[in-house]
Write a protein that holds these residues in place. Sequence first.
Motif, short mmCIF file in Angstrom:
data_model
loop_
_atom_site.label_atom_id
_atom_site.label_comp_id
_atom_site.label_asym_id
_atom_site.label_seq_id
_atom_site.Cartn_x
_atom_site.Cartn_y
_atom_site.Cartn_z
N ASP A 195 0.67 -1.41 -0.33
CA ASP A 195 0.30 0.10 0.27
C ASP A 195 0.99 1.21 -0.01
O ASP A 195 0.24 2.35 -0.20
CB ASP A 195 -0.66 -0.08 1.02
CG ASP A 195 -1.83 -1.62 1.33
OD1 ASP A 195 -2.33 -1.34 0.59
OD2 ASP A 195 -2.43 -1.58 2.38
N HIS A 196 2.23 1.27 0.54
CA HIS A 196 2.66 2.23 0.85
C HIS A 196 4.18 2.27 0.17
O HIS A 196 5.02 3.65 -0.38
CB HIS A 196 3.36 3.27 2.38
CG HIS A 196 1.45 2.77 2.50
ND1 HIS A 196 1.12 4.24 2.78
CD2 HIS A 196 1.07 1.91 3.63
CE1 HIS A 196 0.13 3.99 4.15
NE2 HIS A 196 0.12 3.05 3.86
N LYS A 330 5.13 5.60 -1.76
CA LYS A 330 4.31 5.96 -3.02
C LYS A 330 3.85 7.40 -3.16
O LYS A 330 3.72 7.71 -2.03
CB LYS A 330 3.11 5.42 -2.99
CG LYS A 330 3.09 3.89 -3.52
CD LYS A 330 1.60 3.49 -3.83
CE LYS A 330 1.98 1.66 -4.16
NZ LYS A 330 0.84 0.93 -4.21
N PRO A 333 -1.92 10.51 -2.26
CA PRO A 333 -2.90 9.97 -2.71
C PRO A 333 -3.98 11.34 -3.66
O PRO A 333 -3.97 11.10 -4.69
CB PRO A 333 -3.66 9.51 -1.96
CG PRO A 333 -3.12 9.35 -0.86
CD PRO A 333 -2.15 9.87 -1.06
N GLN A 334 -3.45 12.13 -3.31
CA GLN A 334 -3.92 13.25 -3.36
C GLN A 334 -2.96 14.18 -3.87
O GLN A 334 -2.03 14.40 -2.77
CB GLN A 334 -4.99 14.37 -1.97
CG GLN A 334 -5.96 15.49 -3.09
CD GLN A 334 -6.93 16.06 -1.87
OE1 GLN A 334 -6.21 16.15 -0.93
NE2 GLN A 334 -7.68 16.75 -2.62
#
Length: 463
Positions: A195-196, A330, A333-334
Amino acid sequence: MAAKSDALVLFGVTGDLAHKMIFPALYALTKKGALDMPVIGVAFPKWSPERLHRRVTDSIEKAGGVDDRRALKQFLSRLQYVSGDYKDPATFAAIKAALRGVKRPAHYLAIPPSLFETTIEGLGAAGLATHARVIVEKPFGRDLASARELNRAAHKVFPEDSIFRIDHYLGKEAIMNILYFRFANSFPEPIWNRDHVASVQVTMAEDFGVGKRGAFYETAGCLRDVIENHLFQVVALLAMEPPTGQHFHAVHEEKARIFKAMRPLKPAEMVRGQYDGYRKEPDVARNSDVETYCAVRLLIDSWRWEGVPWYLRSGKYLATTATEVLVELKAPPQKLFDDSQPRHGRTNYLRFRISPSSALALAARVKVPGEEYTGEQKELFLCEELAGAETPYERLLGDAMVGNTALFSREDAVEAAWAVVDPVLEKHPRVRPYKRGSWGPKAADALIAPDGFWHDPAAEAGK
Ligand code: BG6
């Protein structure tokens, strides 16, 4: 606690490894009082004990100098020499005679892998394996079949907990720190997953060539020499699940699971290179297709790592000598701030510098002063090398002598690692030439391109 070995038999005592690594480690152990026992050197050449003593002294001088004459004298006085062929039972009879009164010898095979099996059989046949340990240098096998065969031959003579397979990377402080860092802190674990983490890269670069090791290198190549073992060990420590309990068996268990979860490599996911002039090195075939550079894309089939690519590369005659891991996270997200996105450079990352120094860095973006909401990536250094660390060989040999298997490779892990590379050992793309002092073939940039770009460990920070 297992009993300490009461003698060390060093096969390959006249070889390069002994000169470069093992004598300095044995000298260091003698200084600490951890090698108070006979040392029997074994090799084929007919050397006099004086010649061996000169070689040992020279080795220690080159490795940093003799700072304790008494310890050196002690070490030399305990050192005997047996010359002979490893295929000849008379050699083992001579070793046995030299070991009179010894109950628990440790046999260290610092010899070419092609001689491992014969030597182990010789030890067994001469009755030298009882209550003994065997320490085996890498490479342990040259493919899955030979590793299995070697394990089988070793087990006929020694039980698994008496076999110490050396991978000297495991004796490096900076590598032990990966395990410590991951599980002695609580903040990495929540982000340590698919996820990261966007991707992980491991670079092991060397700015020198094969030197006098052409003959060995021709039988190995970069994939076998360092990727399948040293770099895979690094990956296993980074990727493993938390061990269930404090005993090191639990660490072995989890590491072995990772090797088993690594997806076998495909030829299309590797780049092989060869530095200009390699074919002119001593003992190298004029038409050699052996790789001195290798880059691979590795996947780990587990819940935690599904879809996260692991890029590993290593090579001789590259731009620098350094080993580093980069765990790239990552992007947020925004897209509140444009420059936080991958197309503007690297996203946040964690960097483990393994050599030549040991460091850990966490990179985060911080705003630069001004009206605009733009920033730059800065590194927070978490730790730096501590002086006085033991060398890997000192640590590993000391551990093997007292029967501590924590930093050695287990049979199933070794075989599982070979299974990952087995499909590409023979079937692979031809080597691509690269210039000395470069970063290897351009094709390696294309390999990583879908997930970013290679981190340059020579640069201060991977911005
Ligand atoms: C050895 C390889 O195992 O590791 C060599 O056979 C390589 O080719 C060496 O140079 C690197 O070790 P280190 O500790 O200097 O990174």
